[in-house]
Design an enzyme around this catalytic site. Structure first.
Site, PDB file in Angstrom:
ATOM      1  N   SER A  49      57.226  59.311  27.078  1.00 43.56           N
ATOM      2  CA  SER A  49      57.434  59.678  28.476  1.00 43.56           C
ATOM      3  C   SER A  49      57.656  61.177  28.558  1.00 43.56           C
ATOM      4  O   SER A  49      58.378  61.748  27.724  1.00 43.56           O
ATOM      5  CB  SER A  49      58.639  58.936  29.064  1.00 43.56           C
ATOM      6  N   GLU A  50      57.044  61.823  29.546  1.00 44.26           N
ATOM      7  CA  GLU A  50      57.039  63.285  29.581  1.00 44.26           C
ATOM      8  C   GLU A  50      58.413  63.897  29.820  1.00 44.26           C
ATOM      9  O   GLU A  50      58.601  65.100  29.603  1.00 44.26           O
ATOM     10  CB  GLU A  50      56.058  63.786  30.643  1.00 44.26           C
ATOM     11  N   ASN A  51      59.394  63.093  30.271  1.00 44.54           N
ATOM     12  CA  ASN A  51      60.729  63.643  30.445  1.00 44.54           C
ATOM     13  C   ASN A  51      61.511  63.726  29.136  1.00 44.54           C
ATOM     14  O   ASN A  51      62.671  64.117  29.131  1.00 44.54           O
ATOM     15  CB  ASN A  51      61.519  62.854  31.502  1.00 44.54           C
ATOM     16  N   GLY A  52      60.861  63.375  28.011  1.00 39.92           N
ATOM     17  CA  GLY A  52      61.474  63.593  26.707  1.00 39.92           C
ATOM     18  C   GLY A  52      61.921  62.349  25.991  1.00 39.92           C
ATOM     19  O   GLY A  52      63.065  62.251  25.539  1.00 39.92           O
ATOM     20  N   SER A  91      58.392  67.817  24.727  1.00 41.29           N
ATOM     21  CA  SER A  91      57.566  66.714  25.210  1.00 41.29           C
ATOM     22  C   SER A  91      56.204  67.218  25.671  1.00 41.29           C
ATOM     23  O   SER A  91      55.162  66.629  25.350  1.00 41.29           O
ATOM     24  CB  SER A  91      58.286  66.000  26.362  1.00 41.29           C
TER      25      SER A  91
END
EC number: 2.8.3.6
Length: 213
Positions: A49-52, A91
């Protein structure tokens, strides 16, 4: 033409999940693509997930949600054993650096060449928000699109050229709709599977571009 049987969002997610190979590193885009996480079964797939976050599992059971554990779409998720948290910048380095095998994204339009438009329709008054879609479209090794075949007004989302602002150029590998699975090839869009109670000719009539058997 009356279509009495086509794939639901859940069935589309199951169909996408079936094509994700063991050991793949995968980002599931905001919206319907997040459903894919629930249908990977026992396959070892590393969800990003791009939020880390790397190592997401399926959605939590009702009552077991953790408000500190969400994906980029602000949905509650679970974390598998060995999962990891990291900085937002790290990320995006994973996304841009070609470290993801597959990104599963939604779309407003996909062109016959595999161009993707999925972040803005150009509608007056709407607030455009591309998020990490451009990074995923250009950075992932394969881009799977999961979308309805037609708009709410009955127009094909498969188009000769995208008329909405582009997310990526010639980036889409496969398209999964409620009617069919299509492969993007140099010759055009090849029908891999018809998923509704229609034949090839009927699918062609509903599509805005020539299809290949």
């Amino acid at each position: 033409m009356t279509i009495t049987k086509k794939l639901s969002r859940t069935e589309m997610a199951q169909r996408v999940a079936a094509d994700i190979q063991e050991g793949a590193y995968v980002n599931l885009g905001i919206g319907a693509p997040t459903l894919v996480a629930n249908y990977l079964g026992d396959k070892e797939v590393f969800l990003h997930s791009e939020n880390g976050l790397l190592g997401m599992g399926p959605s939590p059971a009702p009552g077991e949600e953790d408000d500190d554990l969400i994906n980029a779409g602000k949905q509650h998720v679970t974390l598998l054993t060995g999962g990891a948290f990291f900085h937002h910048a790290d990320s995006f380095s994973m996304m841009r650096g070609g470290h993801l095998d597959i990104a599963v994204l939604g779309a407003f339009q996909v062109s016959v060449k595999g161009d993707l438009a999925n972040w803005h329709t150009g509608a007056e008054g709407s607030i455009p928000a591309v998020g990490g879609a451009m990074d995923l479209a250009t950075g992932a090794r394969q881009v799977f699109v999961m979308m309805d075949h037609l708009t709410k007004t009955g127009e094909s989302k498969l188009v000769p050229e995208c008329t909405y602002p582009l997310t990526g150029i010639a980036c889409v590998s496969r398209i999964y709709t409620d009617l069919a699975v299509l492969e993007v090839t140099p010759e055009g869009l090849k029908v891999v599977e018809i998923c509704a109670d229609i034949d090839f000719d009927e699918l062609q009539k509903l599509s805005g571009v020539p299809l290949i058997k």
